[in-house]
Design an enzyme around this catalytic site. Structure first.
Site, mmCIF file in Angstrom:
data_model
loop_
_atom_site.group_PDB
_atom_site.id
_atom_site.type_symbol
_atom_site.label_atom_id
_atom_site.label_comp_id
_atom_site.label_asym_id
_atom_site.label_seq_id
_atom_site.Cartn_x
_atom_site.Cartn_y
_atom_site.Cartn_z
ATOM 1 N N TYR A 76 0.860 -1.247 -0.086
ATOM 2 C CA TYR A 76 -0.082 -0.444 -0.660
ATOM 3 C C TYR A 76 1.231 1.236 -0.042
ATOM 4 C CZ TYR A 76 -4.090 3.203 0.907
ATOM 5 O OH TYR A 76 -4.366 4.498 1.066
ATOM 6 N N PHE A 128 -7.701 19.656 -26.090
ATOM 7 C CA PHE A 128 -7.467 19.013 -26.063
ATOM 8 C C PHE A 128 -8.869 18.523 -25.106
ATOM 9 C CE2 PHE A 128 -7.567 14.365 -24.975
ATOM 10 C CZ PHE A 128 -7.854 13.386 -25.529
ATOM 11 N N THR A 129 -9.950 17.500 -25.844
ATOM 12 C CA THR A 129 -10.982 17.667 -25.090
ATOM 13 C C THR A 129 -11.313 17.084 -23.435
ATOM 14 O OG1 THR A 129 -11.227 15.069 -24.945
ATOM 15 C CG2 THR A 129 -12.105 16.757 -26.577
ATOM 16 N N ASP A 219 2.201 18.574 -21.739
ATOM 17 C CA ASP A 219 1.012 17.147 -22.092
ATOM 18 C C ASP A 219 2.226 16.553 -23.163
ATOM 19 O OD1 ASP A 219 -0.357 15.163 -22.574
ATOM 20 O OD2 ASP A 219 -2.280 16.541 -22.992
ATOM 21 N N LYS A 262 -0.277 6.301 -23.901
ATOM 22 C CA LYS A 262 -0.029 6.054 -25.122
ATOM 23 C C LYS A 262 1.617 5.727 -25.598
ATOM 24 C CE LYS A 262 -4.154 9.144 -24.966
ATOM 25 N NZ LYS A 262 -4.625 8.825 -23.802
ATOM 26 N N ARG A 386 -13.641 13.611 -34.356
ATOM 27 C CA ARG A 386 -12.874 14.398 -34.183
ATOM 28 C C ARG A 386 -13.016 15.478 -34.652
ATOM 29 N NH1 ARG A 386 -10.542 12.925 -29.046
ATOM 30 N NH2 ARG A 386 -12.966 12.422 -28.825
ATOM 31 N N PHE A 452 -18.608 13.579 -26.880
ATOM 32 C CA PHE A 452 -18.742 12.671 -27.615
ATOM 33 C C PHE A 452 -18.866 11.189 -27.145
ATOM 34 C CE2 PHE A 452 -14.006 11.836 -26.598
ATOM 35 C CZ PHE A 452 -14.144 13.293 -25.336
HETATM 36 O O1 PLI Z 1 -7.203 9.232 -21.438
HETATM 37 P P1 PLI Z 1 -6.232 10.038 -20.247
HETATM 38 O O2 PLI Z 1 -7.086 10.491 -19.393
HETATM 39 O O3 PLI Z 1 -5.414 9.000 -19.738
HETATM 40 O O4 PLI Z 1 -5.004 10.939 -21.297
HETATM 41 C C1 PLI Z 1 -6.033 11.910 -21.563
HETATM 42 C C2 PLI Z 1 -5.273 12.842 -22.832
HETATM 43 C C3 PLI Z 1 -4.603 13.970 -22.171
HETATM 44 N N1 PLI Z 1 -3.699 14.901 -23.511
HETATM 45 C C4 PLI Z 1 -3.635 13.855 -24.531
HETATM 46 C C5 PLI Z 1 -2.611 14.735 -25.665
HETATM 47 C C6 PLI Z 1 -4.648 12.849 -24.766
HETATM 48 O O5 PLI Z 1 -4.181 12.315 -25.871
HETATM 49 C C7 PLI Z 1 -5.764 12.355 -23.853
HETATM 50 C C8 PLI Z 1 -6.139 10.969 -24.435
HETATM 51 N N2 PLI Z 1 -6.108 10.764 -25.400
HETATM 52 C C9 PLI Z 1 -7.348 9.751 -25.562
HETATM 53 C C10 PLI Z 1 -8.233 9.357 -24.752
HETATM 54 C C11 PLI Z 1 -7.564 9.315 -27.257
HETATM 55 O O6 PLI Z 1 -8.388 8.726 -27.853
HETATM 56 O O7 PLI Z 1 -6.310 9.914 -28.403
#
Ligand code: PLI
Length: 461
Positions: A76, A128-129, A219, A262, A386, A452
């Site tokens: 933990y 970004f969203t 980011d 990613k 998008r 979306f």
């Molecule tokens: O999906 P998260 O919460 O791990 O990360 C959010 C996020 C932040 N910045 C950028 C540039 C992204 O591309 C992003 C998440 N992107 C998604 C889910 C996508 O499908 O592009």
């Protein structure tokens, strides 16, 4: 004369296990997308053949990452996996302090709440969203300072992720630097089509922000892909490794939010990294409220361990060459078929310009949403809108009308083969052939936040 003029690249890995896919028929898919309200997010993934919804959390982990899973420390508090992750972030990215989070948006939430005050402005190289929403929920207003070229799908500027310093300067002059808690810089800008920022632009931005006492928050979700483009395109970097370039990018920023789902090749995870002790102290306090103790932040020990290994793998030059190479292969195929795609080809996917693909539809008839549904019906390939749906509404309730109305064919890392790429391009071409007969959509259900994900549509008569 040599028969072979140019040597091919191939993936620097081989397959050890495969996941079997379901093949479906067109009538089956027509019914499935209708039931999903013409929203590819609402499809069951079991009904999808090739899943290009996102590159987020959909990557294949390596044998080394799976091994790391077994050595994860599930304590933990004070897990050794946390210290391994911290060490990797310090060594490869150069940030001082690390707070793990379950994914990127959790880091965005914590950072936005700490740094943004009501009435502040947060400039960024395109929105970004989730990032923009957290900035707004914290009381800030996002201001787009990306270069104009980024909003033109066919402009071939090699660094469409660049900041227009004149736009930033205008904002600083109008509101004063005190109203700007930080400039938010995404590497390989997602919404622009996976487009990089150049090192020289970042350096100029660093010089400007230093003069005005403004932080840069990075980011860094796709920083390694950005580094690959710098290596390929920017003068003075073709002999540098991706590892060196990434380290240099990070050195011009004061902290970062990261979705490790990613670049870092894992299925879940993220972090906030920061060089400022005071911000770290506050983030450490807040993470306990929202995520978990500061040495696990919503992650299992095994997840942190796999991220640490994934960071190293993401910085391998051969890996990035194959990763971006596959995206380019798909892009060139689509261009051969005359399909209008965003140029230059980006890092994590192909972005089809739905406005040119379906010019008979107005933006209110959701061309990108429509096109994503048509591609699914044709072949079971799942893509993502998008455009106007993703852009959402302004504080006053009006729709944002983004210049870019795109369908994203996002490639998960180390998942699909070149034969899959051929099938995808052929499907897009088949839909392109009958584009004149495609009818638009109307929105029949709209959630309040990040619409979306869950909005529903019906086909226009
Ligand atoms: O999906 P998260 O919460 O791990 O990360 C959010 C996020 C932040 N910045 C950028 C540039 C992204 O591309 C992003 C998440 N992107 C998604 C889910 C996508 O499908 O592009």
């Amino acid at each position: 004369m040599a028969i072979i003029k140019k040597r091919s690249w191939a993936e620097p890995y081989k397959m050890k296990m495969v996941e079997l896919l379901k093949m479906t028929t067109k009538p089956y898919r027509t019914k499935a997308i209708k039931e999903a309200g013409f929203n590819t997010f609402l499809l069951h993934s079991a009904d999808v053949y090739i899943d290009l919804l996102t590159d987020s959390g959909t990557n294949s982990m390596s044998d080394r990452q799976w091994s790391a899973f077994m050595t994860g420390d599930e304590a933990y508090a004070g897990s050794k996996s946390y210290y391994l992750l911290e060490e990797a972030i310090q060594k490869y990215y150069g940030y001082k302090y690390v707070v793990p989070t379950h994914q990127g948006r959790a880091a965005e939430n914590i950072l936005s709440q700490i740094l943004i005050k009501k009435g502040d402005f947060v400039p960024g190289n395109m929105y970004f969203t989730t990032t923009r929403l957290h900035q707004e929920l914290a009381g800030g207003t996002f201001v787009d300072i990306i270069i104009d070229e980024a909003h033109d799908p066919f402009n071939e500027h090699p660094f469409k992720g660049n900041v227009d310093l004149a736009k930033l300067d205008k904002l600083v002059k109008k509101h004063g630097a005190k109203k700007i808690p930080y400039v938010c810089i995404a590497t390989n800008v997602n919404m622009a089509g996976g487009q990089p920022i150049s090192m020289s632009n970042l350096k100029e931005l660093r010089a400007y922000t230093k003069k005005h006492g403004i932080r840069i928050i990075h980011d860094m979700t796709r920083v390694a892909e950005n580094a690959y483009f710098i290596q390929q395109r920017e003068k003075g970097y073709n002999k540098k490794s991706i590892r060196e370039i990434v380290r240099e990018i990070c050195s011009y920023t004061d902290g970062a939010t990261m979705s490790a789902k990613k670049d870092a090749l894992v299925n879940i995870g993220g972090f906030l990294a920061i060089n400022d002790w005071d911000v770290f102290e506050e983030a450490r306090n807040m993470v306990v409220v929202y995520e978990g103790l500061h040495t696990y932040g919503g992650l299992a020990g095994r997840d942190m361990e796999a991220i640490a290994v994934g960071i190293v793998e993401s910085l391998d030059d051969n890996h990035q060459h194959a990763r971006v190479g596959q995206v380019e292969y798909l892009g060139h195929k689509m261009m051969e078929y005359g399909i209008p795609i965003v140029k230059p080809i980006g890092g994590h996917g192909i972005f089809v310009d739905a406005k040119s693909f379906l010019p008979h539809l107005t933006q209110d008839q959701f061309p990108a949403q429509t096109l994503a549904a048509e591609i699914y019906i044709d072949s079971g390939v799942r893509t993502m809108e998008r455009g106007i749906v993703s852009a959402g509404r302004k504080a006053n309730g009006e729709n944002h009308y983004p210049k870019l109305e795109l369908v994203r064919f996002t490639l998960p890392r180390r998942v699909y083969t070149q034969a899959h790429m051929d099938v995808i391009a052929e499907s897009a071409a088949t839909v392109y052939d009958k584009r004149k007969f495609i009818k638009g959509l109307k929105m029949v259900y709209e959630p309040k936040y990040l619409r979306f994900f869950q909005a529903r549509f019906e086909r226009l008569k």
